[in-house]
Structures are given as structure tokens and as C-alpha cells.
Design a protein around this motif. Structure first.
Motif, PDB file in Angstrom:
ATOM      1  N   VAL A  27       0.853  -1.200   0.000  1.00 54.59           N
ATOM      2  CA  VAL A  27       0.000   0.000   0.000  1.00 54.59           C
ATOM      3  C   VAL A  27       0.880   1.238   0.000  1.00 54.59           C
ATOM      4  O   VAL A  27       1.951   1.264   0.621  1.00 54.59           O
ATOM      5  CB  VAL A  27      -0.953   0.025   1.220  1.00 54.59           C
ATOM      6  N   PHE A  34      -4.378   3.770   5.784  1.00 55.42           N
ATOM      7  CA  PHE A  34      -4.931   2.578   5.133  1.00 55.42           C
ATOM      8  C   PHE A  34      -6.025   1.960   5.995  1.00 55.42           C
ATOM      9  O   PHE A  34      -7.104   1.609   5.496  1.00 55.42           O
ATOM     10  CB  PHE A  34      -3.817   1.566   4.883  1.00 55.42           C
ATOM     11  N   HIS A  38      -9.359   2.711   3.944  1.00 54.89           N
ATOM     12  CA  HIS A  38      -9.476   1.665   2.921  1.00 54.89           C
ATOM     13  C   HIS A  38      -9.804   0.284   3.477  1.00 54.89           C
ATOM     14  O   HIS A  38     -10.545  -0.464   2.829  1.00 54.89           O
ATOM     15  CB  HIS A  38      -8.173   1.600   2.113  1.00 54.89           C
ATOM     16  N   SER A  46      -1.969   1.314  -5.841  1.00 54.21           N
ATOM     17  CA  SER A  46      -0.641   1.818  -5.493  1.00 54.21           C
ATOM     18  C   SER A  46       0.300   1.511  -6.654  1.00 54.21           C
ATOM     19  O   SER A  46       0.538   0.348  -6.980  1.00 54.21           O
ATOM     20  CB  SER A  46      -0.122   1.155  -4.215  1.00 54.21           C
ATOM     21  N   PHE A 174      -4.946  -8.435  -1.602  1.00 51.55           N
ATOM     22  CA  PHE A 174      -3.907  -7.575  -2.143  1.00 51.55           C
ATOM     23  C   PHE A 174      -3.452  -8.204  -3.453  1.00 51.55           C
ATOM     24  O   PHE A 174      -3.035  -9.367  -3.473  1.00 51.55           O
ATOM     25  CB  PHE A 174      -2.706  -7.466  -1.195  1.00 51.55           C
ATOM     26  N   TYR A 228      -5.394  -3.044  -3.662  1.00 52.80           N
ATOM     27  CA  TYR A 228      -6.129  -3.627  -2.542  1.00 52.80           C
ATOM     28  C   TYR A 228      -7.614  -3.588  -2.862  1.00 52.80           C
ATOM     29  O   TYR A 228      -8.148  -2.547  -3.265  1.00 52.80           O
ATOM     30  CB  TYR A 228      -5.861  -2.849  -1.245  1.00 52.80           C
TER      31      TYR A 228
END
Length: 422
Positions: A27, A34, A38, A46, A174, A228
Motif C-alpha cells: 500500500v 490505510f 481503505h 498503489s 492484495f 487492494y
């Protein structure tokens, strides 16, 4: 005397610098941002130039590493899935016997994998957190940072191909782009925060309709980029002008519904909730069920108000801890360390190990992810010292009378794979 937790608190290991570094690779914002903006809420893209490791993710799994797994490691199902045109290819089409001395019938056959991949199929290497050393370590470190068990899959897609139609996952992910470029289209959820029992197939029409609308994100991931996605967000991905390799790190987080499940399991202790319905009750008649439902809800409410958080936490530990294994140990080296152990030996806790030390009268129970070890209460200070941060010399362990007792304790914890040589 109360329970003694490890340095990370709440049964978690302390968050070392390598764990923070693992999250920073995924990230481009600070961990606090984060978590607030998020985590479980919105996607985060990212780009490689926003992340600390400009070399990308080839150190975790390169195309050459994937070839190694597919050709020389005796891979078996279900560690490989293959998809073509949105459908899974039956395993029998790419597995068979391994030859003399390896007559297992479900080993991956490299020539059949080649045929399918060259024909446009996507290869999915599953469970890489258990089979590839670099990802074993990275997953443990990232799991420590986010406080949840993880799994890792790799997706190898030929140029221009798409392995799966638009869908959603029931866990956060991720996405780490290793090689090649892949076009991702991200749409908002049709079911926010789906549980594992709520897969996208049951809402296929809604998913398809939403996928026809405007995308929230329409991006091409290049090597070194990361994405993500919270659970429930719709996504599809297509390789571009060349083949693509990306890693998907799945976060198997517990939910509030897990609390509900454990509370209901514990509710079996309440006699009112175990009571039989009245004789002759017509369970298909809403009018007959209504008074029973009212009394049951009242009994359940009364019981929930008395629920013991410690009992719920103990049940959640039984779910969560076995899902995130600590670092692998080397059995032969560990056995050699046992044989050479003396007062000058220095030991450290097994990385990633979760533990809890609980007093039980004249004993203490060391609760681990897969078992409980019972020791004399006098061992508690020494155990706490051994499982704290840093290495400890066996002869310096507190609370025990002599080196013989210290060596006996250290040998027990080495044999139980709680400690490893420093």
C-alpha cells in the motif's frame, strides 16, 4: 495471577519492523490511513513508483519460479487449478501418475499444462504460502501486520486472455503485479461485506448487470503495481500484449458474524434455550410459533446480556490461531540443537508464534495454535522471558533454582517447537 499475553497483546506476536515493511510493499499510504480509509471499505491502487521496493515483486515469485513449481516440484492438486473461458478445467486433464516411485495419480503433468496454457488457459498456483519459501516468510510478516490469517495464489495468464468472468471474493485481497500487464475493471459490490457462505454465484445476474455499468476503477497494472480490494468488490482482469503473472494475497478475516456463531454455540448452555417446543406444536403455523418465538427471543436476549467475553475469545482463538501457522522449523537442525543444548545456548521464540500463558492452580498452561502445554507454575517467569522479544541465554532464565531445571524447560520447549536456536 492473570493471563500473560505476548508482547503484541491479545494473543498476537509483537509487530516487528519486517511486518511493517511487508505492508508497506502493498500500500502506498501510511498504515493508519490505510486502516481508516481503505481497510474493508474502498479499493486502493498503489503504483510501483509510490512503493518502497522499486524492483517489484519478482523476489517473491518470478516466472522462472513458477516454471520450477510446475515442472520439478511434484506439484499435486489442489495446489494447481486451470481455468479456460471462465470455467475450471477438470483436474484429470492435467494430472496423472508421477512415474516410478511416485505412482500418485494426481501429480501435475508439465506437458499437459503446456498444452492448456499455450491454448489460452490461466494457471492458478494455490496455497503458495505453504509451498514457496519467499512467500511463506512474506505472508507471515504481512499477516502479523494486519493481524489476520492470509493465503497466496498466483495467476499466470497468456497474452490477451482472461481467466475468470466478473466476480467478487468473500475475502479481502492484495493484488501484486509481478510480470506483464493486466487490465482490471472494478465495480462496486452487489452485496457489501459478503460472508464465505455468500459466494457470487448466487447473485450472478446482479453481478453481470453491475459489470455492464460504469467501473469505479478501470486500470492497467504494470510490474510492481499493487491493488487492494475489500471483499465484495466486483472485478475482472485481462492480460494485455504479453503474458501476465500476479499474486493475490487473500485475507481470511473473522467477522462480527463469527461472533454471532460463537455466541449461539455457547447459548446451548442455557436451559431455556434447550427447552422442547410444546407437545403438538404445528411448526408450519405462524400463529402457533409466535409465542414460542417471543419467549425464545427473550431468553436469548437475557443470555446474551450475560455472555462471557473470555469464553467467546477462547472459541475465536480456536478458529483464528490454527489458520495462521508460525514460521517453519527445520526438524533436523532442531534435533541437533536439542542434543547440544546447555546453559550457554541462546534461544528465541519461533517467529509468528501466538501464545497465551494461563495459570491453573499449581501449574501454568501454555496455549498455542494447535495444542496446550502444561508446566509447573514456577516455570512461568522463565517461559515469559523465553517468549519475549530477543534471544535469551538458557542459564539466565529467571524463577528456577538451577541450570538443570533451566535446561529441562528449554529442552521441552525446543522439542515442542515453541523455541528455535538463536
Amino acid at each position: 495471577m492473570t493471563d500473560i499475553d505476548p508482547p503484541g497483546g491479545d494473543g498476537r506476536p509483537a509487530v516487528p519492523s519486517e511486518a511493517s515493511a511487508a505492508l508497506a510493499r502493498c500500500v502506498s499510504v501510511e498504515p493508519a490511513k490505510f486502516a481508516a480509509a481503505h481497510w474493508g471499505r474502498t479499493p486502493l491502487l498503489s503504483r510501483a513508483d509510490e512503493l518502497p521496493n522499486r524492483a517489484g515483486f519478482t523476489d517473491l515469485l518470478s516466472p522462472a519460479d513458477a516454471d520450477e513449481l510446475l515442472s520439478r516440484r511434484g506439484l499435486r492438486t489442489p495446489f494447481l487449478r486451470i481455468a479456460k473461458d471462465g470455467q475450471l478445467v477438470p483436474a484429470a486433464r492435467f494430472t496423472g501418475g508421477g512415474g516410478a516411485g511416485a505412482e500418485i495419480a494426481d501429480q501435475v503433468l508439465d506437458e499437459r499444462v503446456l498444452e492448456l496454457y499455450a491454448g489460452g488457459a490461466t494457471l492458478v498456483l494455490q496455497g503458495l504460502h505453504r509451498t514457496w519459501p519467499a512467500l511463506t516468510d512474506f505472508t507471515r510478516e504481512l499477516g502479523t501486520a494486519v493481524g489476520q490469517p492470509l493465503q497466496v495464489n498466483a495467476y499466470l495468464t497468456p497474452a490477451g486472455s482472461q481467466g475468470f468472468a466478473t466476480h467478487y471474493d468473500t475475502h479481502d485481497v492484495f493484488v501484486l503485479q509481478v510480470d506483464g500487464r493486466k487490465h482490471w475493471r472494478i465495480h462496486p459490490p452487489v452485496l457489501p461485506d459478503p460472508l464465505e457462505k455468500q459466494p457470487w454465484g448466487g447473485r450472478a445476474d446482479e453481478v453481470a448487470a453491475t459489470a455492464d455499468g460504469p467501473a469505479t476503477l478501470d486500470v492497467v497494472l504494470a510490474p510492481g503495481d499493487a491493488l487492494y480490494l475489500p471483499r465484495g468488490w466486483l472485478h475482472s482482469a485481462q492480460a494485455q500484449e504479453s503474458s501476465s503473472l500476479h499474486l493475490t494475497v487473500g485475507v481470511r478475516a473473522l467477522t462480527r458474524y463469527a461472533l454471532v456463531e460463537e455466541l449461539l454455540a455457547l447459548a446451548a448452555e442455557d436451559p431455556r434455550l434447550r427447552a422442547t417446543l410444546p407437545f403438538g406444536t404445528d411448526v408450519a403455523d405462524p400463529d402457533a410459533i409466535e409465542p414460542e418465538l417471543t419467549e425464545t427471543v427473550e431468553a436469548l436476549r437475557d443470555w446474551l446480556l450475560r455472555a462471557d467475553p473470555a469464553a467467546v475469545a477462547a472459541r475465536l482463538r480456536q478458529r483464528a490461531w490454527p489458520a495462521a501457522r508460525p514460521a517453519p522449523i527445520r526438524p533436523l537442525a532442531q534435533a541437533a540443537a536439542l542434543a547440544a543444548l546447555d546453559a550457554d545456548t541462546r534461544l528465541v521464540p519461533r517467529p509468528g508464534l501466538r501464545w497465551r500463558l494461563t495459570p491453573r492452580g499449581d501449574q501454568v498452561a501454555l496455549v498455542l495454535f494447535d495444542r496446550t502445554i502444561t508446566l509447573p507454575a514456577s516455570c512461568a517467569p522463565a517461559v515469559h522471558a523465553l517468549l519475549g522479544a530477543g534471544s535469551v541465554r538458557v542459564g539466565d532464565l529467571p524463577g528456577l533454582d538451577d541450570d538443570a531445571d533451566r535446561i529441562t524447560l528449554a529442552r521441552r520447549l525446543l522439542r515442542e517447537a515453541v523455541l528455535v536456536p538463536a
